[in-house]
Design a protein around this motif. Structure first.
Motif, mmCIF file in Angstrom:
data_model
loop_
_atom_site.group_PDB
_atom_site.id
_atom_site.type_symbol
_atom_site.label_atom_id
_atom_site.label_comp_id
_atom_site.label_asym_id
_atom_site.label_seq_id
_atom_site.Cartn_x
_atom_site.Cartn_y
_atom_site.Cartn_z
ATOM 1 N N ASN A 132 9.349 -12.577 11.399
ATOM 2 C CA ASN A 132 10.785 -12.856 11.000
ATOM 3 C C ASN A 132 11.388 -11.673 9.833
ATOM 4 O OD1 ASN A 132 9.152 -15.045 11.771
ATOM 5 N ND2 ASN A 132 10.725 -16.598 10.475
ATOM 6 N N TYR A 133 10.217 -10.826 9.413
ATOM 7 C CA TYR A 133 10.915 -9.743 8.283
ATOM 8 C C TYR A 133 10.635 -8.483 9.011
ATOM 9 C CZ TYR A 133 11.493 -13.639 5.315
ATOM 10 O OH TYR A 133 11.874 -15.039 4.628
ATOM 11 N N ASP A 134 9.998 -8.395 10.011
ATOM 12 C CA ASP A 134 9.748 -7.095 10.563
ATOM 13 C C ASP A 134 8.920 -6.239 9.837
ATOM 14 O OD1 ASP A 134 10.173 -5.541 12.744
ATOM 15 O OD2 ASP A 134 11.962 -4.355 11.875
ATOM 16 N N VAL A 135 8.052 -6.604 8.928
ATOM 17 C CA VAL A 135 7.014 -5.832 8.057
ATOM 18 C C VAL A 135 6.099 -4.939 9.074
ATOM 19 C CG1 VAL A 135 5.303 -5.698 6.430
ATOM 20 C CG2 VAL A 135 7.482 -7.495 6.184
ATOM 21 N N ASN A 136 5.885 -3.650 8.928
ATOM 22 C CA ASN A 136 4.869 -3.034 9.781
ATOM 23 C C ASN A 136 3.442 -3.376 9.545
ATOM 24 O OD1 ASN A 136 3.498 -1.622 7.605
ATOM 25 N ND2 ASN A 136 5.307 -0.182 7.566
ATOM 26 N N GLU A 137 2.593 -3.338 10.643
ATOM 27 C CA GLU A 137 1.393 -3.924 10.649
ATOM 28 C C GLU A 137 0.458 -3.141 9.149
ATOM 29 O OE1 GLU A 137 -2.599 -3.701 13.267
ATOM 30 O OE2 GLU A 137 -0.944 -2.491 13.774
ATOM 31 N N GLU A 138 0.832 -2.019 8.808
ATOM 32 C CA GLU A 138 -0.309 -1.606 7.640
ATOM 33 C C GLU A 138 0.171 -2.397 6.310
ATOM 34 O OE1 GLU A 138 -0.416 2.490 4.961
ATOM 35 O OE2 GLU A 138 0.502 2.771 6.894
ATOM 36 N N THR A 139 1.670 -2.548 6.207
ATOM 37 C CA THR A 139 1.841 -3.366 4.893
ATOM 38 C C THR A 139 1.668 -4.845 5.060
ATOM 39 O OG1 THR A 139 3.939 -1.838 4.877
ATOM 40 C CG2 THR A 139 3.965 -3.966 3.558
ATOM 41 N N VAL A 140 1.673 -5.406 6.370
ATOM 42 C CA VAL A 140 1.236 -6.684 6.229
ATOM 43 C C VAL A 140 -0.309 -6.749 6.128
ATOM 44 C CG1 VAL A 140 0.436 -8.511 8.189
ATOM 45 C CG2 VAL A 140 2.887 -7.372 8.307
ATOM 46 N N ASN A 141 -1.041 -5.935 6.416
ATOM 47 C CA ASN A 141 -2.319 -5.869 6.218
ATOM 48 C C ASN A 141 -2.762 -5.732 4.557
ATOM 49 O OD1 ASN A 141 -3.350 -6.252 8.931
ATOM 50 N ND2 ASN A 141 -3.496 -4.031 9.258
ATOM 51 N N GLU A 142 -2.057 -4.887 4.086
ATOM 52 C CA GLU A 142 -2.026 -4.674 2.499
ATOM 53 C C GLU A 142 -1.746 -6.193 1.889
ATOM 54 O OE1 GLU A 142 -0.455 -1.676 -0.749
ATOM 55 O OE2 GLU A 142 0.576 -1.614 1.233
ATOM 56 N N ILE A 143 -0.637 -6.785 2.284
ATOM 57 C CA ILE A 143 -0.284 -8.090 1.904
ATOM 58 C C ILE A 143 -1.398 -9.139 1.802
ATOM 59 C CG2 ILE A 143 1.389 -10.013 1.789
ATOM 60 C CD1 ILE A 143 3.609 -7.809 2.533
ATOM 61 N N ILE A 144 -1.945 -9.088 3.116
ATOM 62 C CA ILE A 144 -2.672 -10.109 3.431
ATOM 63 C C ILE A 144 -4.067 -9.914 2.624
ATOM 64 C CG2 ILE A 144 -4.366 -10.920 5.450
ATOM 65 C CD1 ILE A 144 -1.349 -12.100 5.351
ATOM 66 N N GLU A 145 -4.425 -8.698 2.514
ATOM 67 C CA GLU A 145 -5.641 -8.174 1.809
ATOM 68 C C GLU A 145 -5.419 -8.820 0.368
ATOM 69 O OE1 GLU A 145 -9.489 -7.306 0.872
ATOM 70 O OE2 GLU A 145 -8.517 -7.291 2.855
ATOM 71 N N LYS A 146 -4.436 -8.460 -0.497
ATOM 72 C CA LYS A 146 -4.071 -9.153 -1.743
ATOM 73 C C LYS A 146 -4.019 -10.791 -1.701
ATOM 74 C CE LYS A 146 -3.811 -5.178 -3.449
ATOM 75 N NZ LYS A 146 -5.085 -4.875 -4.473
ATOM 76 N N THR A 147 -3.483 -11.340 -0.955
ATOM 77 C CA THR A 147 -3.370 -12.547 -0.646
ATOM 78 C C THR A 147 -4.464 -13.326 -0.626
ATOM 79 O OG1 THR A 147 -1.032 -12.547 0.274
ATOM 80 C CG2 THR A 147 -2.522 -14.815 0.607
ATOM 81 N N LYS A 148 -5.719 -12.775 0.186
ATOM 82 C CA LYS A 148 -7.007 -13.213 0.199
ATOM 83 C C LYS A 148 -7.738 -12.997 -0.991
ATOM 84 C CE LYS A 148 -7.879 -12.432 5.167
ATOM 85 N NZ LYS A 148 -8.391 -11.550 6.238
#
Length: 109
Positions: free
Chosen positions: A38-54
């Motif tokens: 939906n927001y076209d976020v690149n894989e590296e940034t998605v992983n960084e966001i997911i890590e902080k969320t976890k």
């Protein structure tokens, strides 16, 4: 609206309710899918966001998304309220940012 901390601490939205913090209230698979598709976020940034969320660092995950969307790095303003997110976004979009890390001075992503 409530502050980010109040929203994060509140129970998740129920059926047919559309509020809450996506980093706190969405499951990881949904968050990952929406960031990428939906927001076209690149894989590296998605992983960084997911890590902080976890790690339950929801506001940091939000900050990473904010900086990605606005193409700034180390913006220097912690987002603590949905209205603040909007106001800071508006400043960047209109060129009214006075923050020392605004796009003209920030490291571009």
């Amino acid at each position: 609206p409530y502050s980010c901390m109040k929203i994060i601490q509140d129970p998740p939205p129920g059926p047919n309710e559309h509020h809450g913090c996506p980093y706190r209230h969405w499951d990881i698979a949904t968050l990952k899918q929406r960031l990428a598709n939906n927001y076209d976020v690149n894989e590296e940034t998605v992983n960084e966001i997911i890590e902080k969320t976890k790690q339950h660092h929801y506001q940091i995950a939000c900050q990473i998304f904010f900086e990605y969307q606005h193409k700034v790095k180390n913006y220097g303003v912690g987002i603590n309220h949905p209205n603040q997110y909007f106001n800071e976004s508006r400043k960047l979009i209109t060129g009214a940012a006075t923050n020392q890390n605004a796009p003209n001075n920030a490291s571009q992503m």
